[in-house]
Design an enzyme around this catalytic site. Structure first.
Site, short mmCIF file in Angstrom:
data_model
loop_
_atom_site.label_atom_id
_atom_site.label_comp_id
_atom_site.label_asym_id
_atom_site.label_seq_id
_atom_site.Cartn_x
_atom_site.Cartn_y
_atom_site.Cartn_z
N ARG A 1 0.91 -1.30 0.09
CA ARG A 1 0.04 0.03 0.13
C ARG A 1 1.16 1.35 0.13
O ARG A 1 2.26 1.14 0.31
CB ARG A 1 -1.00 -0.13 1.13
CG ARG A 1 -0.95 -0.51 2.35
CD ARG A 1 0.36 0.22 3.17
NE ARG A 1 0.06 1.26 3.48
CZ ARG A 1 1.05 2.51 3.60
NH1 ARG A 1 2.33 2.23 3.54
NH2 ARG A 1 0.56 3.76 3.60
N GLY A 2 0.22 2.32 -0.16
CA GLY A 2 0.98 3.76 -0.35
C GLY A 2 1.16 3.87 -1.82
O GLY A 2 1.31 2.85 -2.65
N ALA A 3 0.92 4.92 -2.47
CA ALA A 3 0.40 5.20 -3.71
C ALA A 3 1.66 4.68 -4.53
O ALA A 3 1.59 3.93 -5.65
CB ALA A 3 0.19 6.59 -4.09
N ASP B 1 -2.31 10.62 -2.45
CA ASP B 1 -2.64 9.73 -3.40
C ASP B 1 -3.11 10.37 -4.63
O ASP B 1 -2.94 9.44 -5.86
CB ASP B 1 -3.83 8.96 -2.85
CG ASP B 1 -3.35 7.83 -1.88
OD1 ASP B 1 -3.02 8.12 -0.80
OD2 ASP B 1 -2.92 6.57 -2.30
N ASN C 1 -5.60 12.37 0.35
CA ASN C 1 -4.97 11.49 1.10
C ASN C 1 -5.31 10.70 2.09
O ASN C 1 -6.89 10.83 2.07
CB ASN C 1 -3.53 12.33 1.63
CG ASN C 1 -2.42 11.36 2.41
OD1 ASN C 1 -2.39 10.46 1.59
ND2 ASN C 1 -2.19 11.72 3.47
N LYS C 2 -4.93 9.82 2.82
CA LYS C 2 -5.53 8.94 3.74
C LYS C 2 -6.72 9.83 4.62
O LYS C 2 -6.51 10.78 4.97
CB LYS C 2 -4.47 8.41 4.61
CG LYS C 2 -4.97 7.65 5.97
CD LYS C 2 -5.88 6.41 5.50
CE LYS C 2 -5.37 5.60 4.17
NZ LYS C 2 -6.35 4.60 3.55
N GLN D 1 -2.14 2.79 9.83
CA GLN D 1 -0.85 2.84 9.17
C GLN D 1 -0.02 3.86 9.86
O GLN D 1 1.49 3.39 9.71
CB GLN D 1 -0.95 3.36 7.52
CG GLN D 1 -1.81 2.63 6.95
CD GLN D 1 -3.29 2.81 6.59
OE1 GLN D 1 -4.01 3.20 7.78
NE2 GLN D 1 -4.02 2.64 5.49
O1 MRU Z 1 -4.60 3.17 1.85
P1 MRU Z 1 -3.12 3.55 1.94
O2 MRU Z 1 -2.19 2.77 3.16
O3 MRU Z 1 -2.60 2.86 0.71
O4 MRU Z 1 -3.07 4.94 1.96
C1 MRU Z 1 -1.83 5.66 2.12
C2 MRU Z 1 -1.82 6.99 1.92
O5 MRU Z 1 -2.73 7.60 2.40
C3 MRU Z 1 -0.49 7.72 1.75
O6 MRU Z 1 -0.17 8.70 2.51
C4 MRU Z 1 -0.17 8.31 0.42
O7 MRU Z 1 -0.47 6.81 -0.61
C5 MRU Z 1 1.36 8.56 -0.05
S1 MRU Z 1 2.29 7.41 0.09
C6 MRU Z 1 3.99 7.86 -0.22
#
Ligand code: MRU
Length: 367
Positions: free
Chosen positions: A52-54, A243, A253-254, A202
Site C-alpha cells: 500500500r502507499g501510492a 494519493d 490522502n488518507k 498505518q
Molecule cells: O490506504 P493506503 O495505506 O494505501 O493509504 C496511503 C496513503 O494515504 C499515503 O499517505 C499515500 O499513499 C502516500 S504514500 C507515499
C-alpha cells in the site's frame, strides 16, 4: 535487517516469476515476504493493502503487468497487446484513488507501444526494464523530495505526519519521511508525531515502526490528539503524502488528512504535501473529480477488536479510505522538481512543464 532501508517494500524475483513484497498487514509484529506469482494474488495484495502507499502500489502493478504477459504464448503484436490490455485493466481495478497505479500501468503501456515493431521477447525485456525503472525513478524522486522538504525545516523542529508515506509506501525513503530521514542523517534532531490513522492504523503500525527502526525520535498519538500537540507548540510543520493531486492543488490522502490541514491553518502551522509528480493528475480539474475508495465497514468496528465495538443492527457505517484537502489549506506541494506554492493551477503546471522539458532526472526548481 541491518537498517530499515534493507527492508525492500517490493521487488521482482524474475527467475521464479514472482512479485515479492513485505506483507504490511502483519507489521509491526511480523516481517514476512509474500511471493506472488498469479494475477489474482497480485491484485488481491494491492486490494487488501499487503502492499500500500501510492508509489508502492504503482511499482507492484508494474511488475505485475510484466509478469502477466511474460509467458504469453502469442506471436503477433496485436494479440500480445490484447493480453497486455486485459492484464492492465485487471490490475488497475484493484484500488481507485492512487494516481500512481494508473500512471505506472500507462507507462508500461507506452513502453510496449514504443517497441511494437520489435519481436515479442524484446518487448517483454523492455517491459521488465521499464518496471525496474519505475522503481528506480521513485527512489530518485524521494531523495529529491527529501532535499526540498528539509530546506523547509530547522534544527529541533517537531513534525506531525498522518498515515504512512514512508519507505514502506514507496520504493525507498518515502515521500513525507524523506526529509525526516535526511534530517536524521544531518543531525537535525527532528521530533516526529505520528497520527495512529484509524481505521487501518498505518501511522501506528507502519510509520512508528520504520521511524523507530531508523532511530528517529517518534511519538505516537491518536488521531484526535493532533489539536493538543499543535496547541502545545510541539509542531512546527505537517508533512503528509498523497494519493492524487488535482490540477488546482486539491489533494486526496488518507482519511483524516483534511482535518489535520484545517487544524494546522488554525494554529498557524505550515501544511506540506509531499508529492512525486507521478501522483499529480493534471487531467482532474479539482478534488471533486477524484474517486474516493470506500472500504468494508468492518474495518471501523471489528477489525482490531475481539468483539464488535458497535451494534451491528440499527447502525449505518461509512468508511471512506481517503479525503480531499482543499488547496487553500496547503502551504506547499513538494515535488522532485521543486516546491509548488499557491496558486497551484499555475505552479503545478510549471512543475509539470519543467518535468516534461527536462525528461528523466532533469533539474530545475520552482518556488
Ligand atoms: O490506504 P493506503 O495505506 O494505501 O493509504 C496511503 C496513503 O494515504 C499515503 O499517505 C499515500 O499513499 C502516500 S504514500 C507515499
Amino acid at each position: 535487517m541491518k537498517t530499515i532501508f534493507d527492508l525492500e517494500t517490493v521487488y521482482l524475483d524474475d527467475e521464479n516469476g514472482a512479485v515479492v513484497l513485505i506483507d504490511q498487514t502483519l507489521l509491526p509484529n511480523e516481517i514476512k515476504y509474500l511471493h506472488l506469482t498469479t494475477q489474482p494474488e497480485i491484485r488481491q495484495s494491492i486490494r487488501e493493502l499487503c502492499v500500500r502507499g501510492a508509489p508502492a502500489i504503482g511499482i507492484a502493478a508494474a511488475y505485475g503487468a510484466y509478469l502477466g504477459v511474460k509467458n504469453s504464448s502469442v506471436e503477433e503484436f496485436d494479440d500480445f497487446y490484447e493480453v497486455f490490455k486485459a492484464v492492465k485493466q485487471y490490475l488497475a481495478s484493484a484500488r481507485p484513488t492512487a494516481m500512481n497505479l494508473f500512471w505506472a500501468l500507462d507507462k508500461m503501456e507506452r513502453c510496449l507501444l514504443c517497441n511494437k515493431e520489435k519481436p515479442i521477447d524484446v518487448i517483454i525485456d523492455a517491459l521488465r526494464f521499464q518496471a525496474d525503472e519505475i522503481k528506480a525513478e521513485d527512489i530518485r524522486t524521494n531523495k529529491a523530495i527529501g532535499e526540498f522538504g528539509l530546506s523547509l525545516l530547522k534544527m529541533n523542529d517537531g513534525i506531525l505526519t498522518h498515515c504512512n508515506a514512508g519507505s514502506l509506501a514507496t520504493g525507498k525513503y518515502g515521500t513525507a519521511t524523506a526529509p525526516i530521514y535526511l534530517g536524521q542523517e544531518r543531525g537535525y534532531n527532528l521530533r516526529v508525531f505520528a497520527d495512529e490513522t484509524r481505521p487501518l492504523l498505518q501511522g501506528a503500525r507502519l510509520t512508528t515502526f520504520e521511524l523507530a527502526a531508523a532511530g528517529v525520535d517518534v511519538t505516537l498519538i491518536c488521531d484526535n490528539m493532533a489539536a493538543t500537540v499543535m496547541k502545545k507548540g510541539w509542531i512546527q510543520a505537517v508533512f503528509v503524502g498523497c494519493d492524487r493531486v488535482a490540477a488546482n492543488g486539491d489533494t486526496a490522502n488518507k482519511i483524516g488528512t483534511a482535518g489535520v490541514a484545517i487544524l494546522a491553518k488554525e494554529y498557524g502551522i505550515p501544511f506540506y504535501v509531499c508529492a512525486p509528480t507521478s501522483t499529480i493528475d493534471m487531467m482532474t480539474v479539482n478534488g471533486e473529480g477524484i474517486e474516493i475508495e470506500e472500504r468494508n465497514p468492518e474495518e471501523i468496528y471489528k477489525k482490531w477488536y475481539l468483539k464488535p465495538m458497535a451494534p451491528e443492527q440499527g447502525v449505518k457505517f461509512f468508511n471512506p479510505a481517503f479525503d480531499v484537502t482543499d488547496a487553500k489549506y496547503i502551504t506547499g506541494i513538494i515535488t522532485e522538481f521543486g516546491i509548488a506554492r499557491p496558486p497551484y493551477g499555475q505552479s503545478l503546471a510549471e512543475i509539470m512543464d519543467i518535468k516534461h522539458k527536462a525528461g528523466e532526472g532533469g533539474k530545475g526548481r520552482v518556488e
